[in-house]
Write a protein that holds these residues in place. Sequence first.
Motif, PDB file in Angstrom:
ATOM      1  N   LEU A 254     -52.879  89.308 130.532  1.00  0.00           N
ATOM      2  CA  LEU A 254     -51.830  90.318 130.514  1.00  0.00           C
ATOM      3  C   LEU A 254     -51.698  91.005 131.872  1.00  0.00           C
ATOM      4  CD1 LEU A 254     -52.449  91.956 127.020  1.00  0.00           C
ATOM      5  CD2 LEU A 254     -50.415  90.678 127.725  1.00  0.00           C
TER       6      LEU A 254
ATOM      7  N   TYR B 279     -43.929  90.286 135.816  1.00  0.00           N
ATOM      8  CA  TYR B 279     -43.103  91.419 135.395  1.00  0.00           C
ATOM      9  C   TYR B 279     -42.668  92.306 136.561  1.00  0.00           C
ATOM     10  CZ  TYR B 279     -41.685  95.630 132.881  1.00  0.00           C
ATOM     11  OH  TYR B 279     -40.986  96.712 132.416  1.00  0.00           O
TER      12      TYR B 279
ATOM     13  N   ARG C 143     -46.048  91.584 124.627  1.00  0.00           N
ATOM     14  CA  ARG C 143     -46.768  90.315 124.707  1.00  0.00           C
ATOM     15  C   ARG C 143     -47.860  90.180 123.645  1.00  0.00           C
ATOM     16  NH1 ARG C 143     -46.150  87.411 129.614  1.00  0.00           N
ATOM     17  NH2 ARG C 143     -44.112  87.994 130.489  1.00  0.00           N
ATOM     18  N   ASP C 144     -48.363  91.309 123.147  1.00  0.00           N
ATOM     19  CA  ASP C 144     -49.447  91.272 122.163  1.00  0.00           C
ATOM     20  C   ASP C 144     -49.097  92.216 121.014  1.00  0.00           C
ATOM     21  OD1 ASP C 144     -51.756  91.069 120.751  1.00  0.00           O
ATOM     22  OD2 ASP C 144     -53.079  91.861 122.312  1.00  0.00           O
TER      23      ASP C 144
END
Length: 240
Positions: free
Chosen positions: A14, A22, A104-105
């Motif tokens: 991440l 990102y 994302r999670d």
Amino acid sequence: MSKQPKASPSFAALVQAYFAEYLTQQRALSAQTIAAYRDGFVLFLGFAESRLGKSPVTMALADITPELIMAFLDHLERQRHNSVRSRNARLAALRSFLKFAAHRDVASLQVIERALGVPVKRFERPMFGYLSREEMLAVIDTQDGTWIGQRDHVMFLLLYNTGARVSEITGVKVGEVVLDDGAACVHLHGKGRKQRSVPLWRSTVKAVRAWLRLNPQFEMASPLLPNRNGHAMTRTNVAL
């Protein structure tokens, strides 16, 4: 056969995606902003490692608790003597990462929600003092005739003339200063890749011309106000 549920990304994955994809590609933030976020993360990971006894590669999102974040922010103020403004800036970087991680999670949404509940710290904005024009000119005109003294004289003139940030002035290159009569200006590069041109006073133009005559080796891409090694000045150079 039913498909196996997709495993949640690791904390390390991440962090890598946050900085490599990102911030740089999706948000297209400036290099200075990304560097500030990166420095904040380095501080946070170092603090978390010493407090939790875990290396960054073994950390998980569940480790980023409100208690850990508050302890980190307290550490910044007490041990590193950061201002409240700097403390809040570090918190903003962590919150930005957590909001990214939430997409994302999904399995960690509850953990992320708790961590995002850490508030910014309120503070009173102090009243800014200022020098009178006569006092400012007295500071600017104080020089010892040395190379550094003449450089600093030009730097103070540009700062006073333009009202620019220190980083904007130290980043000016020779080719970004226009000294033509009637069109004299300096092109500045601000935060977030913002650019602007500011007119120059006759006194500033005169000082810059004298400075360039003193340094005929300067090229168009050379920093206008270099340090002793010929590189652009840093904030530390200016402070000293």
